[in-house]
Design a protein around this motif. Structure first.
Motif, PDB file in Angstrom:
ATOM      1  N   ASP A   1      -2.798  -1.510  -4.973  1.00 37.59           N
ATOM      2  CA  ASP A   1      -3.534  -1.392  -3.612  1.00 37.59           C
ATOM      3  C   ASP A   1      -4.400  -0.111  -4.184  1.00 37.59           C
ATOM      4  O   ASP A   1      -4.517   0.285  -5.316  1.00 37.59           O
ATOM      5  N   ILE A   2      -5.040   0.369  -3.324  1.00 43.68           N
ATOM      6  CA  ILE A   2      -6.404   1.391  -3.398  1.00 43.68           C
ATOM      7  C   ILE A   2      -5.477   2.550  -4.117  1.00 43.68           C
ATOM      8  O   ILE A   2      -6.449   3.256  -4.632  1.00 43.68           O
TER       9      ILE A   2
ATOM     10  N   TRP B   1      -6.553 -14.102   1.982  1.00 44.89           N
ATOM     11  CA  TRP B   1      -5.533 -13.992   2.674  1.00 44.89           C
ATOM     12  C   TRP B   1      -5.988 -13.411   4.247  1.00 44.89           C
ATOM     13  O   TRP B   1      -7.034 -13.236   4.510  1.00 44.89           O
TER      14      TRP B   1
ATOM     15  N   HIS C   1       3.291  -8.232   1.283  1.00 44.55           N
ATOM     16  CA  HIS C   1       2.646  -6.890   1.537  1.00 44.55           C
ATOM     17  C   HIS C   1       2.845  -6.146   2.735  1.00 44.55           C
ATOM     18  O   HIS C   1       3.140  -6.903   4.095  1.00 44.55           O
TER      19      HIS C   1
ATOM     20  N   PHE D   1       1.986  -7.131   7.502  1.00 46.12           N
ATOM     21  CA  PHE D   1       1.564  -5.900   7.142  1.00 46.12           C
ATOM     22  C   PHE D   1       1.968  -4.530   8.038  1.00 46.12           C
ATOM     23  O   PHE D   1       2.342  -3.586   7.514  1.00 46.12           O
TER      24      PHE D   1
ATOM     25  N   TRP E   1       0.871  -1.139  -0.049  1.00 47.79           N
ATOM     26  CA  TRP E   1       0.229  -0.041  -0.056  1.00 47.79           C
ATOM     27  C   TRP E   1       0.978   1.149   0.124  1.00 47.79           C
ATOM     28  O   TRP E   1       1.764   1.457   1.194  1.00 47.79           O
TER      29      TRP E   1
ATOM     30  N   ILE F   1      -6.948  -4.280  -6.357  1.00 49.76           N
ATOM     31  CA  ILE F   1      -7.741  -4.437  -5.083  1.00 49.76           C
ATOM     32  C   ILE F   1      -9.036  -4.091  -5.620  1.00 49.76           C
ATOM     33  O   ILE F   1      -9.432  -3.007  -6.273  1.00 49.76           O
TER      34      ILE F   1
ATOM     35  N   ASP G   1     -11.540  -6.527  -0.698  1.00 46.60           N
ATOM     36  CA  ASP G   1     -11.132  -6.254   0.498  1.00 46.60           C
ATOM     37  C   ASP G   1     -12.095  -5.396   1.060  1.00 46.60           C
ATOM     38  O   ASP G   1     -13.378  -5.030   0.632  1.00 46.60           O
ATOM     39  N   MET G   2     -12.167  -5.152   2.444  1.00 45.33           N
ATOM     40  CA  MET G   2     -13.049  -4.473   3.281  1.00 45.33           C
ATOM     41  C   MET G   2     -14.648  -4.994   3.236  1.00 45.33           C
ATOM     42  O   MET G   2     -15.332  -4.151   3.454  1.00 45.33           O
TER      43      MET G   2
ATOM     44  N   ASP H   1      -4.476  -7.985   8.108  1.00 51.42           N
ATOM     45  CA  ASP H   1      -3.471  -7.285   8.473  1.00 51.42           C
ATOM     46  C   ASP H   1      -3.009  -7.523   9.585  1.00 51.42           C
ATOM     47  O   ASP H   1      -3.059  -7.155  10.733  1.00 51.42           O
TER      48      ASP H   1
ATOM     49  N   TRP I   1     -12.611   4.164   2.909  1.00 48.58           N
ATOM     50  CA  TRP I   1     -11.421   4.945   2.350  1.00 48.58           C
ATOM     51  C   TRP I   1     -11.794   5.968   1.358  1.00 48.58           C
ATOM     52  O   TRP I   1     -11.427   7.054   1.355  1.00 48.58           O
TER      53      TRP I   1
ATOM     54  N   TRP J   1      -8.047  -8.990  -5.551  1.00 48.96           N
ATOM     55  CA  TRP J   1      -8.349  -8.895  -4.380  1.00 48.96           C
ATOM     56  C   TRP J   1      -9.544  -8.369  -3.516  1.00 48.96           C
ATOM     57  O   TRP J   1      -9.499  -7.194  -3.858  1.00 48.96           O
TER      58      TRP J   1
ATOM     59  N   ARG K   1     -10.623 -10.889   1.763  1.00 49.92           N
ATOM     60  CA  ARG K   1     -10.300 -10.897   3.338  1.00 49.92           C
ATOM     61  C   ARG K   1     -11.392 -11.377   4.264  1.00 49.92           C
ATOM     62  O   ARG K   1     -11.334 -12.372   4.950  1.00 49.92           O
TER      63      ARG K   1
HETATM   64  C1  GLC Z   1      -6.847  -3.040   4.305  1.00 49.53           C
HETATM   65  C2  GLC Z   1      -6.096  -4.413   3.891  1.00 49.53           C
HETATM   66  C3  GLC Z   1      -4.969  -4.215   3.471  1.00 49.53           C
HETATM   67  C4  GLC Z   1      -4.866  -2.910   2.261  1.00 49.53           C
HETATM   68  C5  GLC Z   1      -5.141  -1.846   3.133  1.00 49.53           C
HETATM   69  C6  GLC Z   1      -5.358  -0.395   2.036  1.00 49.53           C
HETATM   70  O1  GLC Z   1      -6.298  -2.444   5.670  1.00 49.53           O
HETATM   71  O2  GLC Z   1      -6.354  -5.451   4.569  1.00 49.53           O
HETATM   72  O3  GLC Z   1      -4.435  -5.213   2.770  1.00 49.53           O
HETATM   73  O4  GLC Z   1      -3.320  -2.678   1.972  1.00 49.53           O
HETATM   74  O5  GLC Z   1      -6.845  -1.682   3.291  1.00 49.53           O
HETATM   75  O6  GLC Z   1      -6.154  -0.701   0.980  1.00 49.53           O
END
Ligand code: GLC
Length: 629
Positions: free
Chosen positions: A194-195, A414, A475, A450, A166, A231, A304-305, A417, A268, A302, A401
């Motif tokens: 990542d984001i 996976w 990661h 992480f 990230w 992601i 997430d969230m 964190d 986010w 992947w 996640r």
């Molecule tokens: C969450 C994810 C992590 C990622 C982060 C930002 O914490 O578990 O893997 O890097 O969000 O997207």
């Protein structure tokens, strides 16, 4: 043999693929009283299972809660992580498996309150329960896995090494990571996005300042042998004019509050809405959006969230600002200071918020908290269904996640964190067999950790373990020290370890496929293979990998090696400076020296090795050498 007992479930979770009639015989093993299931464990009973749950491989002696949780601090006192995997395998005077198919909060007290008693307490008695009997631990798992359906199989490249972080902001950052690995000769198949690749963290967009020609970049990277794996977060930014939001809002595809308005949460992207993955139409709509990326040449994701994580809800944030006013201008003592601070820190993942939004499932309207554990599972299923249609010819890499049993058919997971802590290498090892029991075969942890700052020796030891995990991804969180395989100056030792992974892929991938096809475990505790060996029952830092391999990784700072238990004579295989040698070693306990330059593991019989390769596409499966005897 599987017996089903039904206690008026309110929703079909889809976890189970076999339609069994419910038994009207008395429930074996458990006593059911006042909505609580209890079972008296024999003194020597081990209790396996619970998927991702932390602590030892034997879960006895702690209390666990199934409640998918976004928790970035995996300390020992935690009861829940991101997954809800309600399967237990009891190995004592009785030997049986039990699965509680229940979509919300469920507590497993495994000898925490009374050391001899296991109690399972659902929030409400509305569930299906399956009792699985079999001749051996492996048989019980096989029966259970046949009940829940075949595990997800990823493409071969997903067995390669992946670098993630990230904080890689632009395409130049990504290209620089690839260049560094190439210059050091470190094999690599995947780079994760990542984001930071998104435009204002909006799903299915690309930040065109950072990636002016995303499609071209994806294809240039593919031509060099690398897959970009972006992601996808669960929540959709609330922004008029952003087509995903506009469509979801107009069509009523987001979760609603009690007044029928879109429920708004902060994650986010800021204020966002939650796609209603329990609504089949909404689920298809969201899954089809992955097309924006598959059209650009993307072949892995992947998710997430998707617990779902809520930093705050719009309503709770408004009321927090109201509450904090009461503290203004006052002289605060310690307690009132903490009270003031908590006004904001208590907003994340609050039960009140999970209680205040709703889903439109085929069975009717559900309060989110009554189906909470299905959300991430249904997000993964949504993606998997659409990806099968979008990319019918090849499997797509997909992992998530949050999860529930059932999601294992759609993708991997996976373990979220974790930290750059030595104890988290062991924790990751101990999570693997439980996950495999529950069908999650494509799994791994964030290598190097992480959160927190990684060191050279920690990364070496972590990689040496992760050589064997199907998902092998380094990661790290934003702001942490660089921990890629080139970050510590000397790259040779890292290259050798990652090269070893590639050399082992013919064995590892084959064993993975076999486990997926035959409903077996790829990672097993030693007690599963050596049921009559009392020492094997006590080992919780070694694992069997496939049919012919055992690992005993080093997970302690400054350790020169470790004690290893061999349940039978095996070959000790040592990779040292690129050389791989084998020597037979007797059954019993041994201190094995493992300097940082070496990776050590054990085989029963000969083990195939490929020649080192730059990536999985260049692996030569036809020319294997064999090591060991
Ligand atoms: C969450 C994810 C992590 C990622 C982060 C930002 O914490 O578990 O893997 O890097 O969000 O997207």
């Amino acid at each position: 043999m599987i017996r089903k007992f039904s206690y008026s479930p309110k929703i079909s979770t889809g976890a189970v693929v076999k339609n069994l009639p419910a038994s009207d015989l008395p429930l074996p093993y458990f006593e059911l009283k006042d909505g609580v299931f209890s079972y008296r464990m024999s003194d020597s009973a081990c209790v396996y299972g619970l998927g991702e749950a932390i602590r030892g491989i034997n879960k006895r002696g702690w209390i666990y809660e199934s409640w998918c949780s976004d928790d970035p601090f995996h300390s020992e006192e935690k009861r829940s992580l991101y997954g809800a995997h309600n399967f237990l395998l009891i190995d004592g005077d009785d030997r049986f498996g039990v699965f509680f198919d229940y979509p919300t909060r469920l507590t497993f007290d495994i000898g925490y309150t009374d050391p001899a008693v296991l109690t399972v307490t659902p929030a409400e008695l509305a569930l299906d329960l399956y009792i699985i009997d079999g001749d051996s631990l492996k048989d019980i798992v096989r029966e259970f896995r046949a009940l829940i359906g075949k595990s997800y199989i990823p493409p071969l490249f997903a067995f390669g090494y992946g670098q993630s972080r990230w904080g890689y902001i632009t395409e130049e950052d990504i290209a620089a990571v690839v260049d560094k690995h190439e210059a050091a000769g470190i094999p690599l198949d995947m780079i994760y996005l990542d984001i930071d690749y998104l435009d204002s963290f909006k799903d299915f967009t690309v930040n065109r300042e950072r990636y002016p020609d995303f499609e071209g970049f994806v294809s240039r990277m593919r031509a060099r042998g690398y897959h970009l794996i972006p992601i996808i977060d669960a929540a959709v930014k609330r922004e008029e004019g952003y087509s995903v939001y506009d469509e979801g809002h107009e069509k009523g595809y987001f979760c609603k509050d009690e007044n029928g308005e879109d429920f708004v949460v902060g994650v986010w992207p800021g204020m966002s809405c939650l796609p209603d993955f329990l609504n089949p139409e909404a689920s298809k709509w969201f899954g089809d959006k992955y097309k924006a990326l598959t059209d650009a040449g993307i072949d892995g994701f992947w998710n997430d969230m998707n617990e779902p994580a809520l930093f705050y809800s719009e309503k709770a944030l408004d009321s927090a600002f109201e509450k904090i006013k009461a503290f203004e201008g006052k002289t605060l003592d310690a307690l009132s200071y903490f009270g003031a601070r908590d006004v904001f820190t208590r907003l994340s993942n609050a039960q009140d918020d999970y209680d205040s939004f709703y889903h439109n499932a085929p069975e009717g309207r559900f309060r989110h908290s009554n189906v909470h554990n299905l959300y991430g599972y249904k997000m993964t299923e949504s993606a998997a269904n659409s990806l099968k249609a979008l990319r019918p010819d090849e499997p797509t890499l997909l992992f998530s996640r949050a999860s529930y049993i059932g999601a294992h058919r759609s993708g991997g997971i996976w373990t979220g964190d974790n930290h750059s802590w030595w104890s988290h290498i062991l924790q990751s090892l101990q999570q693997m067999p439980g996950l495999n029991m529950c069908g999650f075969l494509y799994t791994g942890s964030d290598i190097g950790g992480f959160n927190g700052n990684c060191t050279r020796d920690l990364l070496i030891r972590w990689l040496s373990f992760a050589v064997f995990t199907p998902l092998m991804r380094n990661h790290a969180a934003l702001g942490t020290r660089s921990q890629d395989a080139t970050a510590f100056g000397d790259t040779e030792v890292f290259r050798r370890i990652i090269e070893l992974r590639y050399r082992l892929i013919p064995y590892l991938y084959d064993q993975f496929l076999k486990a997926a096809e035959n409903d077996e475990m790829y990672f097993r505790p030693l007690s599963f293979d050596y049921e009559n060996d009392p020492a094997a029952r006590t080992i919780d830092d070694q694992l069997m990998v496939g049919d012919r391999l055992m690992i005993a990784p080093v997970y302690k700072q400054n350790a020169a090696g470790r004690n290893v238990y061999l349940p039978e004579q095996m070959n000790l295989i040592r990779m040292s400076g690129g050389e791989i040698t084998a020597e037979p070693i007797e059954q019993g306990w041994h201190f094995i020296s493992v300097p940082l330059s070496d990776v050590v593991f054990f085989s029963i019989g000969k083990l195939p090795l490929a020649e080192p390769a730059k990536n999985t596409a260049e692996l030569d499966f036809d020319h294997l050498t064999y090591i060991g005897s």
